[in-house]
Design an enzyme around this catalytic site. Structure first.
Site, PDB file in Angstrom:
ATOM      1  N   VAL A   1      -7.024 124.885  40.790  1.00  0.00           N
ATOM      2  CA  VAL A   1      -6.896 125.720  39.594  1.00  0.00           C
ATOM      3  C   VAL A   1      -6.418 124.871  38.414  1.00  0.00           C
ATOM      4  O   VAL A   1      -6.873 125.057  37.283  1.00  0.00           O
ATOM      5  CB  VAL A   1      -5.932 126.908  39.845  1.00  0.00           C
ATOM      6  N   CYS A   2      -5.530 123.934  38.688  1.00  0.00           N
ATOM      7  CA  CYS A   2      -4.918 123.122  37.619  1.00  0.00           C
ATOM      8  C   CYS A   2      -5.937 122.447  36.699  1.00  0.00           C
ATOM      9  O   CYS A   2      -5.803 122.546  35.473  1.00  0.00           O
ATOM     10  CB  CYS A   2      -3.954 122.093  38.214  1.00  0.00           C
ATOM     11  N   PRO A   3      -6.972 121.763  37.225  1.00  0.00           N
ATOM     12  CA  PRO A   3      -7.892 121.110  36.294  1.00  0.00           C
ATOM     13  C   PRO A   3      -8.672 122.102  35.437  1.00  0.00           C
ATOM     14  O   PRO A   3      -9.013 121.783  34.297  1.00  0.00           O
ATOM     15  CB  PRO A   3      -8.817 120.289  37.189  1.00  0.00           C
TER      16      PRO A   3
ATOM     17  N   LEU B   1      -6.128 122.907  32.605  1.00  0.00           N
ATOM     18  CA  LEU B   1      -5.922 121.767  31.714  1.00  0.00           C
ATOM     19  C   LEU B   1      -7.175 121.487  30.890  1.00  0.00           C
ATOM     20  O   LEU B   1      -7.086 121.138  29.701  1.00  0.00           O
ATOM     21  CB  LEU B   1      -5.508 120.536  32.516  1.00  0.00           C
TER      22      LEU B   1
END
Length: 187
Positions: free
Chosen positions: A46-48, A51
């Protein structure tokens, strides 16, 4: 205890920005609006997407005088490796702070102590270094940079217009409210 309406605490960190390693302290943050965008870890799922979404809106944040600081408990070296390995992360122009000791993450009361990872937390900080908005989501719930941009605009509007507040779903240019006795029960 909430960190809302408190001043950010002192920190010193190494970060990765535009192909360079830099040093950063809380003093570098003050003087302009800022968003601290915490996420659990580099090289995840999920993080990329989050970001990358913030990177796609970065120019809009910059036009508002807002600096973005993404933060995870990875090192600045890992941030560089991720930028080199991922097209999505490679497009990031904002500062990626390494917080391997967890100092910044704990300062914002955003640490998963049992894992040593940051929660998925977003903090809007005014030019005086005071936290004006906080959002924390569960591991699997990604955030929306467009909505974050809307919240920043609302925070800036309220700061510039004492006595006015922004209602739900407020967007720049829309009507605000002026709390008063006459307004009670009329909404």
């Amino acid at each position: 205890m909430s960190v809302l309406n408190t001043e950010i605490k002192p920190f010193k960190a190494s970060a990765y920005k535009n192909g360079q390693f830099i040093e950063l302290t809380e003093a570098d943050v003050k003087g302009k609006w800022a968003v601290f965008f915490f996420y659990p870890a580099d090289f995840t799922f999920v993080c990329p997407t989050e970001l990358g979404d913030v990177a796609d809106h970065y120019a809009e944040f910059q036009k508002l005088g807002v600096e973005i600081y993404s933060v995870s408990t990875d090192t600045h070296f890992v941030h560089k490796a991720w930028a080199d390995a991922s097209e999505t992360i490679g497009k990031i122009k904002y500062t990626m702070i390494g917080d391997p000791t967890g100092t910044i993450t704990r300062n914002f009361e955003n640490m998963r102590e049992d894992q040593g990872l940051a929660d998925r937390g977003t903090f809007i900080v005014d030019p005086q270094g005071v936290i004006q908005a906080v959002e924390i989501t569960a591991e699997g719930i990604g955030r929306d940079a467009g909505d974050l941009l809307r919240k920043v605009k609302a925070a800036q509007y309220v700061a510039a217009h004492p006595g006015e507040v922004c209602p739900a779903k407020w967007k720049e240019g829309e009507q605000t409210l002026k709390p008063s006795l006459e307004l009670v029960g009329k909404i």
